[in-house]
Scaffold this active site. Structure first.
Site, PDB file in Angstrom:
ATOM      1  N   PRO A  12       0.774  -1.171  -0.019  1.00 59.66           N
ATOM      2  CG  PRO A  12      -0.139  -1.097   2.131  1.00 59.66           C
ATOM      3  CD  PRO A  12       0.527  -2.173   0.962  1.00 59.66           C
ATOM      4  CG  ASN A  13       0.139   4.439   1.251  1.00 58.93           C
ATOM      5  OD1 ASN A  13      -1.041   4.970   0.985  1.00 58.93           O
ATOM      6  ND2 ASN A  13      -0.028   3.577   2.570  1.00 58.93           N
ATOM      7  NE  ARG A  20       4.078   6.740   1.939  1.00 58.99           N
ATOM      8  CZ  ARG A  20       4.356   5.607   2.122  1.00 58.99           C
ATOM      9  NH1 ARG A  20       4.745   4.602   1.233  1.00 58.99           N
ATOM     10  NH2 ARG A  20       4.225   5.090   3.531  1.00 58.99           N
ATOM     11  CE1 TYR A  25       9.283   4.816   2.126  1.00 58.60           C
ATOM     12  CE2 TYR A  25       7.705   6.849   2.380  1.00 58.60           C
ATOM     13  CZ  TYR A  25       8.154   5.498   2.782  1.00 58.60           C
ATOM     14  OH  TYR A  25       7.594   5.081   3.784  1.00 58.60           O
ATOM     15  CG  ASN A  76       8.617  -1.966  -0.162  1.00 58.19           C
ATOM     16  OD1 ASN A  76       7.944  -2.370   0.964  1.00 58.19           O
ATOM     17  ND2 ASN A  76       9.028  -0.963  -0.683  1.00 58.19           N
ATOM     18  CB  ALA A  79       1.801   0.107   6.080  1.00 58.13           C
ATOM     19  CD  GLU A 103      11.096  -7.577   5.249  1.00 54.38           C
ATOM     20  OE1 GLU A 103      11.365  -8.577   5.988  1.00 54.38           O
ATOM     21  OE2 GLU A 103      10.352  -6.486   5.981  1.00 54.38           O
ATOM     22  CG  HIS A 105      11.375  -2.572   4.083  1.00 55.58           C
ATOM     23  ND1 HIS A 105      10.026  -2.217   4.287  1.00 55.58           N
ATOM     24  CD2 HIS A 105      11.812  -3.666   4.790  1.00 55.58           C
ATOM     25  CE1 HIS A 105       9.695  -3.296   4.672  1.00 55.58           C
ATOM     26  NE2 HIS A 105      10.834  -4.174   4.950  1.00 55.58           N
ATOM     27  NE  ARG A 112      10.849   6.346   7.690  1.00 56.93           N
ATOM     28  CZ  ARG A 112       9.833   6.000   6.874  1.00 56.93           C
ATOM     29  NH1 ARG A 112       9.707   4.807   5.997  1.00 56.93           N
ATOM     30  NH2 ARG A 112       8.527   6.887   6.585  1.00 56.93           N
TER      31      ARG A 112
HETATM   32  C1  DQA Z   1       8.423   1.034   3.274  1.00 55.22           C
HETATM   33  C2  DQA Z   1       8.653   1.138   4.997  1.00 55.22           C
HETATM   34  C3  DQA Z   1       7.299   1.083   5.538  1.00 55.22           C
HETATM   35  O1  DQA Z   1       7.387   1.479   6.875  1.00 55.22           O
HETATM   36  C4  DQA Z   1       6.192   1.876   4.951  1.00 55.22           C
HETATM   37  O2  DQA Z   1       5.073   1.817   5.625  1.00 55.22           O
HETATM   38  C5  DQA Z   1       6.101   2.057   3.375  1.00 55.22           C
HETATM   39  C6  DQA Z   1       7.367   1.696   2.614  1.00 55.22           C
HETATM   40  C7  DQA Z   1       9.688   1.207   2.596  1.00 55.22           C
HETATM   41  O3  DQA Z   1       9.778   0.762   1.343  1.00 55.22           O
HETATM   42  O4  DQA Z   1      10.501   1.690   3.212  1.00 55.22           O
HETATM   43  O5  DQA Z   1       5.170   2.006   2.835  1.00 55.22           O
HETATM   44  O6  DQA Z   1       8.236  -0.306   3.114  1.00 55.22           O
END
Ligand code: DQA
Length: 148
Positions: A12-13, A20, A25, A76, A79, A103, A105, A112
């Protein structure tokens, strides 16, 4: 034999990349990530498909599909990383099937907010890459290519 397929799943997002929190990012969007993964896949002999969904059920379904199609996964979980036992159960079916699940990120969640320090995915992932921006996806693809 054709190139090995790899699916890159973004939670998500991540469809909001570029808009964002660019200080966290970066300024590049999902389309840029798609073209980079395509390019890296070509270099590594992998046929890479990049997906993104804000829907937990869809992301879970993509894990099931990866198992059924014997496809390694770069994930990835965004959240979902921090609380989705449903996704953790689905992701563990990938590694239980002997497929790699890396995985990734973009940011370094450990540096963070406190809620980002816990990943329910890391314990079942083959490995985790965090904090290197989009380059993390390349490193994940390299890890999968190196395992062949
Ligand atoms: C994320 C880190 C997560 O904490 C966050 O919720 C994201 C992106 C990253 O790629 O750094 O949406 O997975």
């Amino acid at each position: 034999m054709g190139a090995e397929r790899v699916v890159v799943v973004n939670g998500p997002n991540l469809g909001r990349l570029g808009v964002r929190d660019p200080e966290v990012y970066g300024h590049d969007d999902l389309e840029k990530l798609r073209s980079l993964c395509d390019q890296w896949g070509n270099e590594l002999g992998l046929d890479v498909e990049v997906r993104q969904s804000d829907d937990e059920a869809e992301v879970i379904h993509w894990m099931h599909r990866a198992v059924d199609e014997s496809t390694p996964v770069v994930l990835n979980p965004a959240a979902f990383t921090h609380y989705s036992y449903g996704l953790a159960d689905a992701a563990s079916q990938v590694t239980d099937a002997g497929l790699m699940l890396v995985e990734v990120h973009i940011s370094n969640p450990a540096a963070r907010e406190a809620f980002r320090r816990r990943s329910v995915i890391s314990p079942i992932a083959t490995g985790t890459i965090a904090g290197f921006g989009f380059t993390g996806y390349r490193l994940a693809l390299e890890a999968i290519a190196a395992k062949r």
